[in-house]
Design a protein around this motif. Structure first.
Motif, PDB file in Angstrom:
ATOM      1  N   ALA A  90      35.184 -10.565  -7.226  1.00  0.00           N
ATOM      2  CA  ALA A  90      34.180  -9.544  -6.961  1.00  0.00           C
ATOM      3  C   ALA A  90      34.369  -8.419  -7.970  1.00  0.00           C
ATOM      4  O   ALA A  90      35.483  -8.172  -8.442  1.00  0.00           O
ATOM      5  CB  ALA A  90      34.335  -9.004  -5.543  1.00  0.00           C
ATOM      6  N   SER A  91      33.288  -7.735  -8.291  1.00  0.00           N
ATOM      7  CA  SER A  91      33.362  -6.666  -9.287  1.00  0.00           C
ATOM      8  C   SER A  91      32.738  -5.384  -8.755  1.00  0.00           C
ATOM      9  O   SER A  91      31.863  -5.429  -7.892  1.00  0.00           O
ATOM     10  CB  SER A  91      32.641  -7.090 -10.564  1.00  0.00           C
ATOM     11  N   GLY A  92      33.194  -4.282  -9.299  1.00  0.00           N
ATOM     12  CA  GLY A  92      32.653  -2.993  -8.893  1.00  0.00           C
ATOM     13  C   GLY A  92      32.506  -2.063 -10.077  1.00  0.00           C
ATOM     14  O   GLY A  92      33.139  -2.257 -11.120  1.00  0.00           O
ATOM     15  N   TRP A  93      31.637  -1.086  -9.919  1.00  0.00           N
ATOM     16  CA  TRP A  93      31.486   0.021 -10.876  1.00  0.00           C
ATOM     17  C   TRP A  93      31.833   1.319 -10.152  1.00  0.00           C
ATOM     18  O   TRP A  93      31.360   1.554  -9.040  1.00  0.00           O
ATOM     19  CB  TRP A  93      30.072   0.106 -11.420  1.00  0.00           C
ATOM     20  N   PHE A  94      32.620   2.121 -10.818  1.00  0.00           N
ATOM     21  CA  PHE A  94      33.007   3.433 -10.314  1.00  0.00           C
ATOM     22  C   PHE A  94      32.751   4.455 -11.413  1.00  0.00           C
ATOM     23  O   PHE A  94      32.565   4.099 -12.576  1.00  0.00           O
ATOM     24  CB  PHE A  94      34.490   3.438  -9.925  1.00  0.00           C
ATOM     25  N   ARG A  95      32.767   5.723 -11.039  1.00  0.00           N
ATOM     26  CA  ARG A  95      32.598   6.771 -12.041  1.00  0.00           C
ATOM     27  C   ARG A  95      33.425   7.985 -11.650  1.00  0.00           C
ATOM     28  O   ARG A  95      33.729   8.215 -10.484  1.00  0.00           O
ATOM     29  CB  ARG A  95      31.126   7.150 -12.192  1.00  0.00           C
ATOM     30  N   ARG A  96      33.766   8.743 -12.697  1.00  0.00           N
ATOM     31  CA  ARG A  96      34.496   9.996 -12.494  1.00  0.00           C
ATOM     32  C   ARG A  96      33.836  11.072 -13.328  1.00  0.00           C
ATOM     33  O   ARG A  96      33.831  10.992 -14.561  1.00  0.00           O
ATOM     34  CB  ARG A  96      35.968   9.859 -12.868  1.00  0.00           C
TER      35      ARG A  96
ATOM     36  N   TYR B 247      33.594   3.165 -14.923  1.00  0.00           N
ATOM     37  CA  TYR B 247      34.644   2.153 -14.979  1.00  0.00           C
ATOM     38  C   TYR B 247      34.205   0.879 -14.287  1.00  0.00           C
ATOM     39  O   TYR B 247      33.598   0.912 -13.209  1.00  0.00           O
ATOM     40  CB  TYR B 247      35.907   2.657 -14.289  1.00  0.00           C
ATOM     41  N   CYS B 248      34.562  -0.238 -14.892  1.00  0.00           N
ATOM     42  CA  CYS B 248      34.370  -1.544 -14.296  1.00  0.00           C
ATOM     43  C   CYS B 248      35.682  -1.955 -13.629  1.00  0.00           C
ATOM     44  O   CYS B 248      36.766  -1.654 -14.144  1.00  0.00           O
ATOM     45  CB  CYS B 248      33.992  -2.539 -15.397  1.00  0.00           C
ATOM     46  N   ALA B 249      35.580  -2.642 -12.492  1.00  0.00           N
ATOM     47  CA  ALA B 249      36.765  -3.088 -11.772  1.00  0.00           C
ATOM     48  C   ALA B 249      36.530  -4.485 -11.199  1.00  0.00           C
ATOM     49  O   ALA B 249      35.381  -4.904 -11.024  1.00  0.00           O
ATOM     50  CB  ALA B 249      37.101  -2.108 -10.647  1.00  0.00           C
TER      51      ALA B 249
END
Length: 127
Positions: free
Chosen positions: A33-39, A95-97
């Motif tokens: 599974a993949s996710g996108w996050f941001r800061r 960010y990709c995770a």
């Protein structure tokens, strides 16, 4: 070395669009599974979107739902984030995770779940 590499960031005016890409060198990426996050500057990292290993289930934060679309191409080991109707408050490092999942439709908003992270790509929305 297994890693994630983001690209596609840049500067855009409000209302514009960008497409982020995440290239994975993780073996059997179709099981992750993949996710996108941001800061954003001065803020904590926040969840943006998640896509299941199969690509047929997605999850979005309330702030981007209806404007952003997450997808993946497992034949290329890539995950994408199409960002439309961008706002100044979308300015952040993205960010990709990824995390291995035995449940093919698993998605997650918690950053603690993910154990692979990219280095990030800057998105700036400004007039």
């Amino acid at each position: 070395q297994e890693q994630l590499v983001e690209s596609g960031g840049g500067s855009v005016q409000p209302g514009g669009s960008l497409r982020l890409s995440c290239l994975s060198s993780i073996r059997a990426f179709n099981l992750y599974a993949s996710g996108w996050f941001r800061r954003a500057p001065g803020k904590e990292r926040e969840f943006v979107a998640s896509v299941s290993a199969t690509g047929d289930r997605t999850l979005y934060s309330d702030s981007v739902r209806g404007r952003f679309t997450v997808s993946r191409d497992n034949t290329k080991s890539m995950v994408f984030l199409q960002m439309d109707k961008l706002k100044p408050e979308d300015t952040a490092v993205y960010y990709c995770a990824a995390v291995e999942s035995h449940i093919r439709q698993f998605v997650a908003r918690s950053s603690d779940i993910y154990n692979y992270w990219g280095q990030g790509t800057q998105v700036t929305v400004s007039s």
